[in-house]
Design a protein around this motif. Structure first.
Motif, PDB file in Angstrom:
ATOM      1  N   TYR A  24      -0.289  -6.162  -7.655  1.00 33.38           N
ATOM      2  CA  TYR A  24      -1.162  -6.521  -6.547  1.00 33.38           C
ATOM      3  C   TYR A  24      -0.534  -6.086  -5.226  1.00 33.38           C
ATOM      4  CZ  TYR A  24      -3.179  -9.589 -10.092  1.00 33.38           C
ATOM      5  OH  TYR A  24      -3.751 -10.071 -11.233  1.00 33.38           O
ATOM      6  N   ARG A  25      -1.383  -5.802  -4.269  1.00 33.61           N
ATOM      7  CA  ARG A  25      -0.924  -5.448  -2.926  1.00 33.61           C
ATOM      8  C   ARG A  25      -0.945  -6.704  -2.058  1.00 33.61           C
ATOM      9  NH1 ARG A  25      -4.028  -0.865   0.671  1.00 33.61           N
ATOM     10  NH2 ARG A  25      -2.826  -1.021   2.599  1.00 33.61           N
ATOM     11  N   ALA A  26       0.102  -6.891  -1.241  1.00 28.41           N
ATOM     12  CA  ALA A  26       0.188  -8.078  -0.391  1.00 28.41           C
ATOM     13  C   ALA A  26       0.904  -7.711   0.904  1.00 28.41           C
ATOM     14  CB  ALA A  26       0.909  -9.201  -1.113  1.00 28.41           C
ATOM     15  N   ARG A  27       1.019  -8.681   1.799  1.00 27.82           N
ATOM     16  CA  ARG A  27       1.649  -8.435   3.093  1.00 27.82           C
ATOM     17  C   ARG A  27       2.578  -9.596   3.441  1.00 27.82           C
ATOM     18  NH1 ARG A  27       0.032  -4.933   6.984  1.00 27.82           N
ATOM     19  NH2 ARG A  27      -1.986  -4.674   5.957  1.00 27.82           N
ATOM     20  N   LEU A  28       3.814  -9.268   3.862  1.00 25.91           N
ATOM     21  CA  LEU A  28       4.756 -10.285   4.298  1.00 25.91           C
ATOM     22  C   LEU A  28       4.368 -10.807   5.677  1.00 25.91           C
ATOM     23  CD1 LEU A  28       8.134  -8.589   3.294  1.00 25.91           C
ATOM     24  CD2 LEU A  28       6.720 -10.106   1.932  1.00 25.91           C
ATOM     25  N   ARG A  29       4.962 -11.917   6.058  1.00 30.15           N
ATOM     26  CA  ARG A  29       4.652 -12.512   7.360  1.00 30.15           C
ATOM     27  C   ARG A  29       4.981 -11.569   8.512  1.00 30.15           C
ATOM     28  NH1 ARG A  29       2.964 -17.538   6.991  1.00 30.15           N
ATOM     29  NH2 ARG A  29       3.645 -18.865   5.269  1.00 30.15           N
ATOM     30  N   ASP A  30       5.981 -10.708   8.317  1.00 28.06           N
ATOM     31  CA  ASP A  30       6.335  -9.783   9.393  1.00 28.06           C
ATOM     32  C   ASP A  30       5.480  -8.522   9.381  1.00 28.06           C
ATOM     33  OD1 ASP A  30       7.275  -8.501   7.169  1.00 28.06           O
ATOM     34  OD2 ASP A  30       9.383  -8.563   7.730  1.00 28.06           O
ATOM     35  N   GLY A  31       4.458  -8.497   8.515  1.00 32.63           N
ATOM     36  CA  GLY A  31       3.523  -7.382   8.495  1.00 32.63           C
ATOM     37  C   GLY A  31       3.834  -6.304   7.477  1.00 32.63           C
ATOM     38  N   ILE A  32       4.992  -6.375   6.822  1.00 32.47           N
ATOM     39  CA  ILE A  32       5.375  -5.350   5.848  1.00 32.47           C
ATOM     40  C   ILE A  32       4.548  -5.507   4.568  1.00 32.47           C
ATOM     41  CG2 ILE A  32       7.245  -4.480   4.383  1.00 32.47           C
ATOM     42  CD1 ILE A  32       9.201  -5.330   6.551  1.00 32.47           C
ATOM     43  N   GLU A  33       3.964  -4.401   4.123  1.00 34.70           N
ATOM     44  CA  GLU A  33       3.205  -4.431   2.878  1.00 34.70           C
ATOM     45  C   GLU A  33       4.136  -4.352   1.680  1.00 34.70           C
ATOM     46  OE1 GLU A  33      -1.215  -2.775   3.335  1.00 34.70           O
ATOM     47  OE2 GLU A  33       0.315  -1.237   3.625  1.00 34.70           O
ATOM     48  N   VAL A  34       3.807  -5.099   0.636  1.00 34.65           N
ATOM     49  CA  VAL A  34       4.607  -5.102  -0.586  1.00 34.65           C
ATOM     50  C   VAL A  34       3.671  -4.998  -1.784  1.00 34.65           C
ATOM     51  CG1 VAL A  34       6.527  -6.430   0.380  1.00 34.65           C
ATOM     52  CG2 VAL A  34       4.607  -7.637  -0.676  1.00 34.65           C
ATOM     53  N   ALA A  35       4.258  -4.695  -2.925  1.00 34.87           N
ATOM     54  CA  ALA A  35       3.539  -4.730  -4.200  1.00 34.87           C
ATOM     55  C   ALA A  35       4.147  -5.849  -5.035  1.00 34.87           C
ATOM     56  CB  ALA A  35       3.666  -3.394  -4.923  1.00 34.87           C
ATOM     57  N   VAL A  36       3.306  -6.652  -5.638  1.00 33.05           N
ATOM     58  CA  VAL A  36       3.780  -7.764  -6.463  1.00 33.05           C
ATOM     59  C   VAL A  36       3.374  -7.504  -7.909  1.00 33.05           C
ATOM     60  CG1 VAL A  36       3.716 -10.247  -6.872  1.00 33.05           C
ATOM     61  CG2 VAL A  36       3.615  -9.366  -4.542  1.00 33.05           C
ATOM     62  N   LYS A  37       4.367  -7.350  -8.762  1.00 29.40           N
ATOM     63  CA  LYS A  37       4.097  -7.110 -10.172  1.00 29.40           C
ATOM     64  C   LYS A  37       4.228  -8.415 -10.932  1.00 29.40           C
ATOM     65  CE  LYS A  37       5.242  -4.155 -14.106  1.00 29.40           C
ATOM     66  NZ  LYS A  37       6.001  -2.977 -14.579  1.00 29.40           N
ATOM     67  N   VAL A  38       3.107  -8.885 -11.497  1.00 31.00           N
ATOM     68  CA  VAL A  38       3.070 -10.118 -12.277  1.00 31.00           C
ATOM     69  C   VAL A  38       3.112  -9.741 -13.751  1.00 31.00           C
ATOM     70  CG1 VAL A  38       1.771 -12.208 -12.788  1.00 31.00           C
ATOM     71  CG2 VAL A  38       1.722 -11.256 -10.477  1.00 31.00           C
ATOM     72  N   PHE A  39       4.135 -10.207 -14.446  1.00 26.81           N
ATOM     73  CA  PHE A  39       4.364  -9.808 -15.837  1.00 26.81           C
ATOM     74  C   PHE A  39       3.545 -10.673 -16.796  1.00 26.81           C
ATOM     75  CE2 PHE A  39       7.822  -7.945 -13.616  1.00 26.81           C
ATOM     76  CZ  PHE A  39       8.252  -6.867 -14.370  1.00 26.81           C
TER      77      PHE A  39
END
Length: 453
Positions: free
Chosen positions: A213-228
């Motif tokens: 999934y695509r998400a965003r940190l509080r400081d605005g940085i985009e991250v990818a979250v892999k749920v196993f």
């Protein structure tokens, strides 16, 4: 009996066979990234042991769904109004979950009885459904409830990708609270808590080990979250291996693991986000055109990473699963390796990785998948390339690489010949005859220098 069935990314076409219902013991089915079409077979409802079903990125028709049974799961939140659009739905069972709020009254819901909703105490609605009447909400209260709900695991629009998320989560994909090691992420992304994890909705990829999934940190940085996937032993082993190995390795062409989240029922990695997607997506996209230099640089990045993994440690680290989909691209088209299964020299060999790299190298410059329908019986991608080189290069190479201006054509032609020749050296049948990662890097850099002149 078959427990795990993975035929993803195989260009399968046509309807799903009714015979899928014969896989009585199957726990996990992955048929994502094919061209399956028509309706979903009713026999799939008889797979009583099935826990994970992925049919994402196909052309299946969900609008004609007639039977939907999601009973006896851990489904939270309100019933999404989009279910009212399933006009052909004749049978529905949402019983014995943890649903709340008002039972819908439109579309097919006018025909359902109390049996469809029993065992969900917080539900309310019409008296004939044997539930209490709904209380009037204060202004804004209902809206807030909607914001915090898990919309029956998704909002079930009439698209195949999201209906799969419904099925996956409905089949006991439990999300539970993470410990203090989790990473704080803003509300429009992810928080390591039960409530917010259920709001993961921006699905960007799905594989046999988990969903990304695509998400965003509080400081605005985009991250990818892999749920196993909790039900897949190999997925959990991969999660543990990645957490362990990533503690000791650092390389600019490895996807960075920012944080991890783990407890008994939930495991996820917070990863550096790669905005350009995977090499596979770019190769076969109608909107992305990779030129010869971009492809060459991507493969140099990938093999440089392998060189580091093999020679940068006392014990070589093996990737074990090299594919175009595991080569991710950042904003500047720099390649980063991901989706490691991880092995140590002695258990598996670096030479098996080199073989896989050779096949990826062929696919990158021919734009032909090893699973292409033209490769049947004894003919493989490697055999096809080997049989046609060097005389019939134009039949093998992705024609977009050598089309256009005549200037530099001969240099490009020689470049591709050298690259495919190198790929054949990587994919030699005898492991001891395969070229090593250091020599691959040297050869590719020399090819690029020659092409640049």
């Amino acid at each position: 009996d078959i427990l795990n069935f993975d035929f993803s990314s195989n260009s399968l076409e046509g309807p799903l066979s009714l015979d899928i219902g014969n896989l009585k013991a199957v726990v996990e089915i992955n048929l994502s990234r094919n061209n399956l079409s028509s309706d979903m077979p009713a026999t799939i409802g008889g797979l009583i042991s099935l826990k994970t079903l992925s049919l994402a990125y196909n052309k299946l028709d969900v609008a004609s769904l007639e039977i939907l049974n999601l009973s006896n799961n851990e489904i939270y939140g309100l019933i999404p109004t989009s279910l009212e659009k399933l006009l052909y739905l004749k049978e529905l069972s949402l019983s014995f979950n943890k649903l709340e709020g008002e039972i819908l009254r439109g579309g097919p819901f006018v025909n359902f009885t109390a049996m469809s909703f029993k065992g969900n105490e917080p539900l309310c609605g019409s008296p004939n459904l044997q539930v209490p009447p709904c209380k009037l909400n204060k202004p804004g209260k209902h809206q807030k409830s909607r914001k915090n709900m898990l919309p029956l695991v998704i909002v079930l629009p009439l698209s195949t990708a999201l209906i799969i998320v419904v099925i996956i989560l409905a089949l006991k994909y439990k999300l539970t609270k993470c410990g203090k090691r989790g990473l704080d992420v803003s509300n429009d992304g992810i928080l390591p808590s039960q409530a917010t994890l259920r709001r993961l909705s921006n699905l960007i990829g799905m594989g046999s080990f988990g969903s990304v999934y695509r998400a965003r940190l509080r400081d605005g940085i985009e991250v990818a979250v892999k749920v196993f996937h909790q039900e897949c032993a190999r997925a959990l082993k991969s999660f543990e291996a990645q957490c362990e190995v990533m503690k000791s390795i650092r390389h600019p062409n490895l996807v960075k693991v920012i944080s991890s989240c783990s407890n008994d029922d939930f495991k996820a990695l917070v990863l550096e986000y790669m905005p350009k997607g995977s090499l596979e997506n770019c190769l076969y996209s109608s909107t992305c055109m990779l030129d010869i230099f971009q492809r060459l640089n991507i493969m140099i990045d990938a093999t440089s990473t392998l060189e580091y993994l093999y020679f940068g440690h006392t014990t070589p680290i093996i990737h074990c699963d090299l594919k175009p989909i595991s080569v991710l691209l950042d904003e500047d088209m720099v390649a980063h390796l991901s989706d490691f299964e991880y092995g140590m020299e002695g258990q598996v060999s670096t030479r098996s990785d080199i073989y896989g790299y050779g096949i990826v190298l062929m696919e990158t410059f021919t734009r032909k998948k090893p699973t292409d329908r033209m490769f049947v019986e004894e003919l493989s991608l490697k055999d096809w390339v080997n049989n046609l080189l060097p005389i019939s290069l134009m039949e093998v190479v992705d024609k977009t690489l050598l089309s256009g201006e005549k200037k530099g054509f001969v240099a490009k032609e020689q470049c591709v010949l050298s690259i495919l020749g190198l790929a054949m050296e990587c994919a030699m049948e005898l492991p001891e005859k395969r070229i090593n990662a250091k020599d691959i890097v040297t050869r590719l850099l020399k090819i690029r220098d020659t092409l640049s002149k």
